[in-house]
Design an enzyme around this catalytic site. Structure first.
Site, PDB file in Angstrom:
ATOM      1  N   VAL A  57       5.479 -13.125  -0.291  1.00  0.00           N
ATOM      2  CA  VAL A  57       4.361 -13.654   0.136  1.00  0.00           C
ATOM      3  C   VAL A  57       3.103 -13.125  -0.794  1.00  0.00           C
ATOM      4  O   VAL A  57       3.177 -12.001  -1.120  1.00  0.00           O
ATOM      5  CB  VAL A  57       3.998 -12.852   1.759  1.00  0.00           C
ATOM      6  CG1 VAL A  57       2.613 -13.167   1.962  1.00  0.00           C
ATOM      7  CG2 VAL A  57       5.086 -13.387   2.665  1.00  0.00           C
ATOM      8  N   ALA A 102       0.967  -8.470  -2.348  1.00  0.00           N
ATOM      9  CA  ALA A 102       2.077  -9.346  -2.202  1.00  0.00           C
ATOM     10  C   ALA A 102       3.092  -8.502  -2.045  1.00  0.00           C
ATOM     11  O   ALA A 102       2.876  -7.188  -1.956  1.00  0.00           O
ATOM     12  CB  ALA A 102       2.540 -10.040  -3.548  1.00  0.00           C
ATOM     13  N   LYS A 103       4.259  -9.168  -1.341  1.00  0.00           N
ATOM     14  CA  LYS A 103       5.418  -8.356  -0.871  1.00  0.00           C
ATOM     15  C   LYS A 103       6.506  -9.388  -0.906  1.00  0.00           C
ATOM     16  O   LYS A 103       6.481 -10.717  -0.623  1.00  0.00           O
ATOM     17  CB  LYS A 103       5.092  -7.664   0.496  1.00  0.00           C
ATOM     18  CG  LYS A 103       6.175  -6.565   0.755  1.00  0.00           C
ATOM     19  CD  LYS A 103       5.564  -5.248   0.201  1.00  0.00           C
ATOM     20  CE  LYS A 103       6.391  -4.161   0.381  1.00  0.00           C
ATOM     21  NZ  LYS A 103       5.568  -2.908   0.285  1.00  0.00           N
ATOM     22  N   GLY A 104       7.788  -8.759  -0.918  1.00  0.00           N
ATOM     23  CA  GLY A 104       8.919  -9.691  -0.788  1.00  0.00           C
ATOM     24  C   GLY A 104       9.942  -8.859  -0.012  1.00  0.00           C
ATOM     25  O   GLY A 104       9.886  -7.766   0.071  1.00  0.00           O
TER      26      GLY A 104
END
Ligand code: GLU
Length: 413
Positions: A57, A102-104
């Site tokens: 994201v 962001a992040k995953g």
């Protein structure tokens, strides 16, 4: 909507109100820029194929490329990853880093998977999110259940697929692959810097004060050691399987050895066993949640017997608990400030990779301390000025910086 996302957005809304934020910018900040969901088929060791789901994201990229970790956990979903990406946007802004948020995540239970399975999962996931990645696009890093080995596989997968050595596409790498000295343990060091700054403001001595730590992983483990070295008494530590307490102070090295042998803090000979939920009732100067989201709910907020909370985890306190803590005079250093040592060290790593020149450890430590202290004092000053909690002030500082950047860039096209 998931609890974590609800929490992140309610804090954004609160800051928007305090700032009288332009409604258009507020609406844009309430939505992630992009959410990529990918399916990750993995050949398991027994020859069968399992299909996992992963996400990356980008919440907001006004301030620079997306930045934030990747977590492997059985409870990960799109809302959680989005919530964590929102947190990264404002964390990076509070620290003044030139990154967006962001992040995953991949929904899987890495504790049941072999190393080879984890490698195949990481490589396929990386391949699937490749269009989003790059040193000027999005730079992942470790988070829950991911480490330097996982970052190496990501670096290798990106580098091989583009046929270009690309160390700056990911941070938290081993030193051999362009990792930074001082990255390991940087989140814990940042927490210590915040505790020192906070205690100075509160007029509390560090030496002799007590600390309770929830979680003994990548952050909680080194933290126990650092705080013990600073003269604090680590009176209780918990993990998913249990907790151990010693009013005189636990020995963090002996505890780490016990965890290495048994996999848990439970049953540690240097302390007494207590239920893991009982750590919240212990009288202490500071509590450090260093595990997952949602640990401090309304019930825990009412029970805590502490002067302060310093949030090493992301999102450990539910929004409903915030006013209770504030009314009870329990000062909370929020996650987007307290645990920012990790991403700050990641920034230094990215800078070194781009320059092709490695810094010595004392330089990393000094720059980490300066940046964390400056950020702490900026948030503290804002809290005093607005007469609000440190969390509300941190969001005000973060949201304001991102909003100014968005306004300066204007809207494309
Ligand atoms: N996962 C860490 C965090 O939540 C580090 C992120 C990074 O270094 O990009 O802040």
């Amino acid at each position: 909507m998931g609890d974590a996302l609800n929490a992140a957005l309610s804090r954004l809304d609160d800051a928007a109100e305090l700032l009288k934020l332009d409604p258009a910018i507020h609406q844009r900040l309430r939505r992630p820029r992009r959410v990529l969901e990918v399916s990750v088929p993995v050949r398991m060791d027994d020859g069968s194929i399992e299909v996992f789901t992963g996400w990356r994201v980008h919440h907001n990229t006004a301030s620079g490329p997306g930045k934030g970790g990747i977590r492997f956990h059985q409870d990960v979903d799109a809302d959680e990853v989005t919530a964590l990406a929102v947190g990264m946007t404002f964390k990076n802004a509070v620290l003044g880093l030139p990154f967006g948020g962001a992040k995953g995540g991949v929904r899987c239970d890495p504790t049941t998977m072999s190393n080879a399975e984890l490698e195949r999962l990481t490589r396929r996931y990386t391949w699937e999110i490749l269009p989003l990645l790059g040193p000027d696009r999005d730079i992942p890093a470790p988070d829950v259940n991911t480490d330097a080995q996982v970052m190496s596989w990501i670096m290798d997968t990106v580098s091989m697929s583009t046929d270009q050595a690309t160390p700056a596409v990911v941070t938290g790498k081993p030193l051999l692959l362009g990792g930074s000295k001082g990255h390991v343990g940087a989140t814990s060091s940042g927490v210590v810097i915040c505790i020192r700054a906070l205690f100075q403001e509160l007029g509390l001595p560090v030496a002799g004060s007590r600390v309770v730590i929830q979680g003994f992983g990548k952050v909680g483990g080194p933290l126990a050691f650092l705080l013990h070295s600073a003269g604090m008494r680590v009176v209780a530590v918990s993990d998913v399987l249990g907790a151990t307490v010693n009013p005189g102070g636990l020995d963090p090295i002996a505890l780490a050895n016990h965890v290495k042998e048994t996999g848990t803090v439970a049953g540690f000979g240097g302390g007494d066993a207590i239920g893991r939920d009982k750590i919240w009732d212990i009288e202490t100067e500071v509590v450090v949640p260093a595990a997952l989201e949602g640990a401090i709910d309304v019930d825990v907020a009412r029970r805590l017997r502490t002067r302060a909370i310093v949030e090493a985890a992301n999102g450990p306190t539910l929004p409903e608990a915030d006013p209770i803590l504030h009314d009870r005079g329990i000062v909370t250093v929020p996650d987007i400030l307290a645990n920012a040592g990790g991403v700050t060290a990641s920034y230094f790593e990215w800078v070194q990779n781009r320059a092709g020149y490695a810094w010595e450890e004392p330089l990393v430590a000094e720059r980490l301390r300066t940046r964390m202290e400056e950020s702490f004092h900026a948030v503290w000053a804002r809290a005093v000025e607005l007469d609000v909690s440190l969390r509300r002030a941190a969001f005000v500082v973060g949201v304001e910086r991102v909003a100014e950047t968005m306004a300066a860039r204007g809207m494309y096209p």
